[in-house]
Scaffold this motif. Structure first.
Motif, short mmCIF file in Angstrom:
data_model
loop_
_atom_site.label_atom_id
_atom_site.label_comp_id
_atom_site.label_asym_id
_atom_site.label_seq_id
_atom_site.Cartn_x
_atom_site.Cartn_y
_atom_site.Cartn_z
N PRO A 211 0.80 -1.23 0.00
CA PRO A 211 0.00 0.00 0.00
C PRO A 211 0.83 1.28 0.00
O PRO A 211 0.40 2.30 -0.55
CB PRO A 211 -0.83 -0.11 1.29
CG PRO A 211 -0.89 -1.57 1.56
CD PRO A 211 0.43 -2.11 1.12
N LEU A 215 -0.87 2.65 -3.00
CA LEU A 215 -2.14 3.21 -2.53
C LEU A 215 -2.42 4.56 -3.18
O LEU A 215 -3.56 4.86 -3.57
CB LEU A 215 -2.14 3.34 -1.01
CG LEU A 215 -3.44 3.87 -0.40
CD1 LEU A 215 -4.62 2.97 -0.74
CD2 LEU A 215 -3.31 4.02 1.12
N PHE A 352 -4.25 -6.11 -4.55
CA PHE A 352 -4.48 -6.03 -3.11
C PHE A 352 -5.01 -7.34 -2.55
O PHE A 352 -4.70 -7.69 -1.39
CB PHE A 352 -5.43 -4.88 -2.80
CG PHE A 352 -4.79 -3.52 -2.90
CD1 PHE A 352 -3.62 -3.23 -2.21
CD2 PHE A 352 -5.34 -2.53 -3.70
CE1 PHE A 352 -3.02 -1.98 -2.31
CE2 PHE A 352 -4.75 -1.28 -3.80
CZ PHE A 352 -3.59 -0.99 -3.11
#
Length: 411
Positions: A211, A215, A352
């Motif tokens: 992340p 992200l 993810f």
């Protein structure tokens, strides 16, 4: 070098905590905020996300893979000159392996009853610096371009030299009195619980940093502007900070082995990662990102606290160095795999989910550690006995010849 029978659980140890606080900020705070540079590199170099992801992954992997070097040098010369040298090299683009691992190992030797709390406080530097660095790096890129921003980041890294000067080695009764450094390393290779722990941490590491690399890019795929996307990373860092402090406190007061807490936080981190692609609304994505930040921050201090319980305080330098070298495989491959899946599918959904599965698998591996279901945790005396049992695993003469101890049994 100060000499004590047992860890003082305080004293100069709190200065070591302060040093580790700033070092964690200057090493992992920079690494975790490097996602801000990601889109700049994609645009400038005209390369796909999978290739650009290697930049951060190689930095993480080199830091971890080179940790045994820092551990061996610290055992020979003490952590202070090693960390100072690492600070100088870090400003030139390398050297993190000589800074972080010796400091955390030194900290573990100063604490026993309050080890998780001390580690948690030291590692809050990562959360605080990530909160500051993500928008700060974005601001530097805006005004100085990415090359100028990197030069200023290099200048920040020179402060690792001052952090190294604060370290003071501590001699403990648990320190191995027989065997060369090679003997100590060989004894760890014969220690089955330690090897299982390395596998678990490698799986966790494969998803942990993703992340912080992707992200911001994921939120911009959803239509977010660059500054709000970078600010979300800062909010994750605040949650990470809270998780580290809470987990450090809980790790010292909760009965039972610390490995159980590590399994819990790893499981929750994996679940939040796998659910991130489901969130399409800004509020839901923010809540899940905060949950990820808290749980991923909470697993870090207990991950370091488990190691002395497995190998004893006397082996913590070599144990931590070898552990970080093995888990570097996960750090090296995690983000590029995520970037490859993004290029292949056109979104970060599969990325993810897969990285979340890595963390869930790692949490399951922890179940097979000895004493995982026990109601009590090893005392300082029992940790010393672990060190002694490892000493007899490889004799000094055979270690010098590079031979293991035949018939060695795992505890």
């Amino acid at each position: 070098m100060a000499s004590r029978v047992e860890p003082p659980d305080g004293g100069w140890g709190w200065i070591v905590v302060l040093s580790a606080f700033f070092q964690s900020a200057l090493v992992f705070g920079v690494l975790r905020s490097f996602g801000v540079f990601f889109l700049e590199f994609v645009e400038v170099f005209k390369e796909p996300a999978a290739r650009v992801s290697w930049i951060t992954s190689i930095g993480i992997a080199v830091q971890q893979f080179g940790s045994p070097v820092g551990s061996a040098l610290s055992t020979q010369f003490g952590p202070r000159p090693v960390v100072i040298t690492g600070g100088i090299l870090a400003a030139l683009g390398t050297g993190w392996a000589l800074s972080f691992t010796p400091t955390v190992a030194c900290l573990s030797r100063y604490f026993s009853k309050r080890r998780s709390l001390a580690t948690g406080l030291a590692l809050t530097g990562v959360g605080l610096s990530s909160f500051v660095f993500a928008p700060f790096f974005q601001w530097l890129i805006t005004y100085y371009a990415w090359r100028g921003a990197l030069l200023l980041v290099a200048a920040l890294s020179l402060h690792l030299v001052a952090c190294g000067a604060l370290l003071r080695p501590l001699r403990l009764a648990e320190d191995p009195v027989v065997g060369s450094p090679m003997a100590q390393l060989l004894s760890l290779f014969h220690h089955r619980p330690f090897l299982c722990y390395c596998v678990a941490l490698t799986l966790i590491n494969a998803g942990y940093f993703v992340p912080y690399v992707h992200l911001v890019a994921h939120t911009q795929d959803l239509g977010w502007d660059p500054l709000p996307a970078a600010f979300l990373l800062s909010l994750v860092a605040v949650a990470d900070l809270a998780g580290r402090v809470f987990s450090g406190w809980l790790g010292d007061v909760c009965p039972g082995p610390v490995a159980r807490l590590l399994a819990l936080w790893s499981f929750l981190t994996g679940m939040t990662l796998a659910l991130l692609p489901v969130a399409q609304q800004s509020l839901v994505l923010t809540v899940l990102a905060l949950a990820y930040g808290f749980s991923s921050g909470a697993l870090t201090p207990v991950a370091f606290s488990v190691l002395p319980e497995l190998v004893g305080v006397g082996r913590v330098y070599f144990g931590l160095g070898l552990l970080q070298m093995v888990e570097s495989i996960g750090g090296l491959l995690g983000a590029p795999l995520s970037g490859y899946l993004r290029d292949l599918t056109g979104s970060y959904t599969v990325s993810f989910v897969v990285t979340g599965a890595f963390l869930l698998s790692g949490s399951m591996m922890l179940f097979i550690l000895p004493g995982f279901f026990s109601c009590f945790r090893p005392s300082a005396t029992e940790q010393y006995s672990v060190t002694k049992s490892l000493e007899v695993r490889v004799s000094p003469r055979k270690a010098e010849c590079g031979e293991g101890s035949p018939g060695a049994q795992d505890p």
